[in-house]
Write a protein that holds these residues in place. Structure first.
Motif, short mmCIF file in Angstrom:
data_model
loop_
_atom_site.label_atom_id
_atom_site.label_comp_id
_atom_site.label_asym_id
_atom_site.label_seq_id
_atom_site.Cartn_x
_atom_site.Cartn_y
_atom_site.Cartn_z
N GLN A 47 0.83 -1.21 0.00
CA GLN A 47 0.00 0.00 0.00
C GLN A 47 0.87 1.26 0.00
N ALA A 48 1.99 1.23 0.71
CA ALA A 48 2.90 2.38 0.70
C ALA A 48 3.41 2.62 -0.72
N ARG A 49 3.76 1.56 -1.42
CA ARG A 49 4.28 1.68 -2.79
C ARG A 49 3.25 2.29 -3.72
N GLU A 50 1.97 2.02 -3.46
CA GLU A 50 0.90 2.57 -4.29
C GLU A 50 0.80 4.09 -4.18
N ALA A 51 1.44 4.67 -3.15
CA ALA A 51 1.40 6.12 -2.96
C ALA A 51 2.40 6.85 -3.86
N GLY A 52 3.19 6.10 -4.62
CA GLY A 52 4.16 6.73 -5.50
C GLY A 52 4.75 5.75 -6.50
N ASP A 53 5.89 6.14 -7.07
CA ASP A 53 6.54 5.34 -8.11
C ASP A 53 7.70 4.50 -7.59
N ARG A 54 8.30 4.92 -6.49
CA ARG A 54 9.44 4.21 -5.90
C ARG A 54 9.23 4.17 -4.39
N LEU A 55 9.61 3.04 -3.76
CA LEU A 55 9.49 2.90 -2.31
C LEU A 55 10.86 2.66 -1.70
N VAL A 56 11.21 3.52 -0.76
CA VAL A 56 12.47 3.41 -0.02
C VAL A 56 12.12 3.12 1.44
N ILE A 57 12.78 2.11 2.00
CA ILE A 57 12.53 1.75 3.39
C ILE A 57 13.75 2.06 4.24
N GLY A 58 13.54 2.79 5.32
CA GLY A 58 14.56 3.01 6.33
C GLY A 58 14.42 1.94 7.39
N VAL A 59 15.50 1.21 7.66
CA VAL A 59 15.47 0.10 8.61
C VAL A 59 16.36 0.43 9.80
N ASN A 60 15.79 0.30 11.00
CA ASN A 60 16.58 0.51 12.21
C ASN A 60 17.70 -0.53 12.30
N THR A 61 18.91 -0.07 12.66
CA THR A 61 20.01 -1.00 12.88
C THR A 61 19.71 -1.85 14.12
N ASP A 62 20.50 -2.89 14.32
CA ASP A 62 20.33 -3.74 15.50
C ASP A 62 20.42 -2.93 16.79
N ALA A 63 21.40 -2.03 16.87
CA ALA A 63 21.58 -1.21 18.07
C ALA A 63 20.35 -0.34 18.32
N SER A 64 19.82 0.23 17.26
CA SER A 64 18.63 1.07 17.39
C SER A 64 17.43 0.25 17.85
N VAL A 65 17.25 -0.94 17.30
CA VAL A 65 16.14 -1.80 17.70
C VAL A 65 16.26 -2.16 19.19
N ARG A 66 17.47 -2.50 19.64
CA ARG A 66 17.67 -2.83 21.05
C ARG A 66 17.27 -1.67 21.96
N ARG A 67 17.64 -0.46 21.56
CA ARG A 67 17.27 0.71 22.36
C ARG A 67 15.76 0.90 22.40
N LEU A 68 15.08 0.62 21.29
CA LEU A 68 13.65 0.85 21.21
C LEU A 68 12.81 -0.30 21.77
N LYS A 69 13.26 -1.54 21.54
CA LYS A 69 12.44 -2.72 21.85
C LYS A 69 12.97 -3.56 23.02
N GLY A 70 14.20 -3.30 23.46
CA GLY A 70 14.76 -4.08 24.56
C GLY A 70 15.86 -5.02 24.10
N GLU A 71 16.57 -5.56 25.06
CA GLU A 71 17.76 -6.37 24.78
C GLU A 71 17.48 -7.68 24.03
N LYS A 72 16.26 -8.19 24.08
CA LYS A 72 15.96 -9.45 23.40
C LYS A 72 15.63 -9.26 21.92
N ARG A 73 15.62 -8.03 21.48
CA ARG A 73 15.32 -7.74 20.09
C ARG A 73 16.52 -7.02 19.48
#
Length: 171
Positions: A47-73
């Protein structure tokens, strides 16, 4: 384009977006952890791709995910998460960011459309001000009901505990 070529550094992502925009293509950006890809993610990205012609995804690094979701993620590494996302037909580029929010990345990439889940209001979406100030759009997309990474993880743990298994059966 092969999925390996879709995973790019921030400088390459910015250059691709600039080129696409010069070609009058509308570039959509979204971001997230995408820890365990599920049907909800796939529908959201299509659905995001349908909003335009190209879709770029920003992905949180492992360190960023740990800070946001906890040490088990995260459950899956940043490399694996990017590889899986890049294999999707709806995705044109995948780029990692290490901050807790994608604000710096959004300001660097300057997408035409910023997309987030409908659980966010436009006034709380990180980067919305930047995109709107340049004349871009901010859109929200409803999630597929009952689908979440946390829910998937909880069901796996529950099934594992019910089975009493200590073996790694593999796939």
């Amino acid at each position: 384009m092969s999925s390996d070529k879709k995973i790019v550094k921030q400088t390459e992502a910015a250059a691709r977006i600039e080129k696409w925009q010069q070609e009058q293509l509308k570039v959509v950006f979204t971001n997230g952890c995408f820890d365990i890809l599920h049907a909800g993610h796939v529908q959201y990205l299509e659905q995001a791709r349908e909003a335009g012609d190209r879709l770029v995804i920003g992905v949180n690094t492992d360190a960023s995910v740990r800070r946001l979701k906890g040490e088990k993620r995260p459950v899956c590494s940043e490399t694996d998460r990017c590889r899986v996302l890049a294999a999707l037909g709806s995705v044109d580029a995948v780029v990692m960011f290490d901050e807790d929010t994608p604000l710096k990345l959004i300001e660097r990439l300057q997408p035409d459309v910023l997309v987030k889940g409908a659980d966010w209001s436009v006034d709380t979406i990180v980067g919305a001000d930047s995109v709107l100030a340049r004349g871009g759009e901010v859109k929200t997309i409803k999630f597929l009901e009952g689908r979440s990474t946390t829910g998937v993880i909880e069901r796996i743990i529950e099934a594992y505990c019910r089975s009493g298994s200590t073996e790694d059966g593999g796939d």
